[in-house]
Design an enzyme around this catalytic site. Structure first.
Site, PDB file in Angstrom:
ATOM      1  N   GLU A   1       4.708  12.890   9.112  1.00  0.00           N
ATOM      2  CA  GLU A   1       4.975  11.456   9.231  1.00  0.00           C
ATOM      3  C   GLU A   1       5.583  11.075  10.583  1.00  0.00           C
ATOM      4  O   GLU A   1       6.079   9.971  10.761  1.00  0.00           O
ATOM      5  CB  GLU A   1       5.897  11.017   8.097  1.00  0.00           C
TER       6      GLU A   1
ATOM      7  N   ASP B   1      14.467   8.280   8.627  1.00  0.00           N
ATOM      8  CA  ASP B   1      15.074   7.202   9.414  1.00  0.00           C
ATOM      9  C   ASP B   1      15.471   5.993   8.568  1.00  0.00           C
ATOM     10  O   ASP B   1      15.922   4.982   9.096  1.00  0.00           O
ATOM     11  CB  ASP B   1      14.188   6.788  10.591  1.00  0.00           C
TER      12      ASP B   1
ATOM     13  N   ASN C   1       7.653  -5.813   4.982  1.00  0.00           N
ATOM     14  CA  ASN C   1       6.613  -4.830   4.706  1.00  0.00           C
ATOM     15  C   ASN C   1       7.161  -3.405   4.777  1.00  0.00           C
ATOM     16  O   ASN C   1       6.405  -2.440   4.695  1.00  0.00           O
ATOM     17  CB  ASN C   1       5.447  -4.991   5.692  1.00  0.00           C
TER      18      ASN C   1
ATOM     19  N   ARG D   1       7.196  12.974   1.761  1.00  0.00           N
ATOM     20  CA  ARG D   1       6.047  12.817   2.665  1.00  0.00           C
ATOM     21  C   ARG D   1       5.981  13.885   3.753  1.00  0.00           C
ATOM     22  O   ARG D   1       4.911  14.402   4.065  1.00  0.00           O
ATOM     23  CB  ARG D   1       6.089  11.432   3.316  1.00  0.00           C
TER      24      ARG D   1
ATOM     25  N   SER E   1       7.751  -2.838   0.714  1.00  0.00           N
ATOM     26  CA  SER E   1       6.303  -3.025   0.675  1.00  0.00           C
ATOM     27  C   SER E   1       5.844  -3.376  -0.741  1.00  0.00           C
ATOM     28  O   SER E   1       5.050  -4.303  -0.931  1.00  0.00           O
ATOM     29  CB  SER E   1       5.609  -1.745   1.157  1.00  0.00           C
TER      30      SER E   1
ATOM     31  N   CYS F   1      11.712   1.627  13.024  1.00  0.00           N
ATOM     32  CA  CYS F   1      10.317   1.900  12.656  1.00  0.00           C
ATOM     33  C   CYS F   1       9.352   1.409  13.717  1.00  0.00           C
ATOM     34  O   CYS F   1       8.284   1.987  13.912  1.00  0.00           O
ATOM     35  CB  CYS F   1       9.979   1.222  11.331  1.00  0.00           C
TER      36      CYS F   1
ATOM     37  N   LEU G   1       0.790  -1.228   0.000  1.00  0.00           N
ATOM     38  CA  LEU G   1       0.000   0.000   0.000  1.00  0.00           C
ATOM     39  C   LEU G   1       0.824   1.280   0.000  1.00  0.00           C
ATOM     40  O   LEU G   1       0.270   2.360  -0.195  1.00  0.00           O
ATOM     41  CB  LEU G   1      -0.920   0.009   1.228  1.00  0.00           C
TER      42      LEU G   1
ATOM     43  N   HIS H   1      11.264   7.944   4.480  1.00  0.00           N
ATOM     44  CA  HIS H   1      11.414   8.681   5.729  1.00  0.00           C
ATOM     45  C   HIS H   1      12.901   8.900   5.990  1.00  0.00           C
ATOM     46  O   HIS H   1      13.754   8.118   5.541  1.00  0.00           O
ATOM     47  CB  HIS H   1      10.815   7.918   6.917  1.00  0.00           C
TER      48      HIS H   1
ATOM     49  N   ASN I   1       6.136   6.279  13.397  1.00  0.00           N
ATOM     50  CA  ASN I   1       5.246   7.182  12.682  1.00  0.00           C
ATOM     51  C   ASN I   1       4.014   7.558  13.486  1.00  0.00           C
ATOM     52  O   ASN I   1       3.151   8.286  12.987  1.00  0.00           O
ATOM     53  CB  ASN I   1       4.782   6.551  11.366  1.00  0.00           C
TER      54      ASN I   1
END
Length: 450
Positions: free
Chosen positions: A177, A251, A365, A215, A31, A371, A24, A249, A113
């Site tokens: 984010e 990170d 993912n 983002r 992902s 994360c 997604l 991101h 996040n």
């Protein structure tokens, strides 16, 4: 402002029973690469809990954030699906099956996040501040922040010590984010620090230069800093090269803790980075550790998630004896492994050891060890004000692992989301989690209010 007896506490996202590979997230290469594969929610949650156990054994204080209520049927109701829960799921499966993956997503597991956090030593009112991220770039994550706010108020509900804000407006200019783009740098946890806010775009960004979305926005970072009364903030833009390579991101290409900022050579534009570093050095003895592209390519950094390792001070807060909690993929990537081995021999920088952890289900993912956790600096008094249901020891990890084994499937495909029986299993699991945590009188989940 200086506080005493402060420590960093990691609150990891407990991976939920709906963990699946929906593909997604645009720009998240892992992902996309694993989209529609069969996942193993049980293994995912057990891996995450074992990572938390690793930190406890090393002497760190560890907490967790519970999985959000999924599926979020209120979203489907807003999209025109009506009737009892089972009917909503059946109707969606028939008319718009792609929406099921969105509302079943277990993406709240990536607690980095969940929110941006400012410690009390850095805020104007001496409280710890939280702002849930609106995550508006991706639909499956944009639905999280109302439940994130509810969960944060459950965990950090003492308003004398904590302030939980609402997300900044879900408008394109304010894409936020969370802590994945925020690094708190300091001399020690109790001393006043600096919030380094990294953003992907601002009003002057040439969006045609970005293959994937930038983002985090500068406007959102500035708004969060204002909400928190952040005393000192520095802003730095990601390099388009990093975003286009899959660093959705900051990170993914940088990690910091205490006075140390470790980053990839191509994380930022060189001149902008040097200006930001010069500003940071006016507030603390910043030490930078640049990983050169000749040693670790941007592609290897993103594939292995070297920078999505947790960078920790020693368990007693000693910033001169740091450790990395790195994904096992770093050990398996020869270039990354060689860089880590060389770094450990270099005593001009403070990283002294590395622990490799298996979080492959999360990695597949698109989320590594960093994360999975939200970092919260707390004094002893603030720690005592945290809801104890969400603080861990090994015995509670055993209890949560037993809960996972009772309720989670060992295989889950995207097609399974249309099964009404799966919906019943998930709701039973969440109801049991409330009992396990002793939270029956607290409105942790929306279904408790109905």
């Amino acid at each position: 402002m200086t506080t005493t007896n402060a420590r960093e506490v990691n609150f990891d996202g407990l991976i939920g029973p709906t963990h699946h590979y929906g593909g997604l997230a645009s720009g998240n290469l892992a992902s996309s690469r694993n989209a529609l594969r069969t996942s193993n929610p049980r293994e995912a949650a057990l891996q995450g809990l074992e990572k938390m156990r690793t930190l406890i054994k090393l002497g760190y204080t560890q907490g967790f954030l519970p999985p959000q209520q999924r599926p979020d049927l209120s979203v489907l109701s807003q999209l025109g699906f009506r009737g009892p829960d089972e009917h909503i799921i059946s109707s969606t499966a028939q008319q718009a099956p792609e929406l099921l993956s969105m509302v079943y997503s277990a993406s709240s597991m990536w607690a980095a996040n969940a929110a941006t956090v400012t410690p009390s030593a850095d805020s104007s009112d001496g409280r710890v501040h939280f702002t849930p991220a609106n995550l508006l770039t991706t639909a499956h994550r944009a639905i999280e922040h109302p439940q994130t706010e509810r969960i944060l108020n459950t965990v950090f509900g003492n308003s004398d010590h904590f302030a939980v804000h609402s997300a900044v407006p879900s408008i394109g200019r304010f894409g936020d984010e969370g802590a994945a783009n925020h690094t708190r740098l300091c001399t020690s946890y109790g001393d006043a620090g600096v919030g380094l806010f990294v953003y992907g775009r601002d009003d002057q960004t040439d969006l045609s230069s970005l293959t994937f979305p930038g983002r985090q926005t500068l406007a959102a970072s500035e708004a969060v800093a204002r909400q928190h009364g952040t005393q000192t903030a520095v802003y730095l833009q990601q390099a388009a090269q990093a975003i286009n390579a899959g660093a959705f991101h900051n990170d993914v290409v940088a990690v910091g803790n205490g006075p140390l900022l470790m980053y990839h050579q191509h994380a930022y534009q060189a001149q902008a980075a040097e200006q930001a570093f010069e500003t940071l050095r006016a507030y603390l003895p910043l030490q930078t550790l640049c990983v050169n592209a000749d040693d670790v390519s941007l592609q290897d950094a993103i594939k292995s998630y070297l920078f999505n390792s947790q960078l920790l001070a020693s368990a007693d807060g000693d910033m001169s004896k740091m450790r990395l909690i790195a994904p096992s993929e770093c050990e398996e990537n020869s270039a990354v492994r060689k860089w880590i081995e060389r770094a450990l021999q270099d005593h001009n920088q403070p990283i002294r050891n590395v622990e490799f952890v298996d979080v492959r289900q999360s990695m597949s993912n698109g989320g590594g060890p960093a994360c999975l956790r939200l970092r919260v600096v707390l004094t002893d008094e603030q720690l005592a004000a945290v809801n104890p249901a969400f603080l861990l020891d090994e015995a509670k990890i055993d209890v949560l692992q037993d809960w996972v084994k009772r309720h989670y499937r060992d295989q889950l495909s995207v097609a399974d989301l249309a099964d009404v029986q799966f919906y019943r299993e998930v709701m039973t699991a969440l109801e049991d989690l409330i009992t396990v945590l002793g939270l029956k009188g607290q409105a942790l989940y929306p279904f408790q209010l109905s």
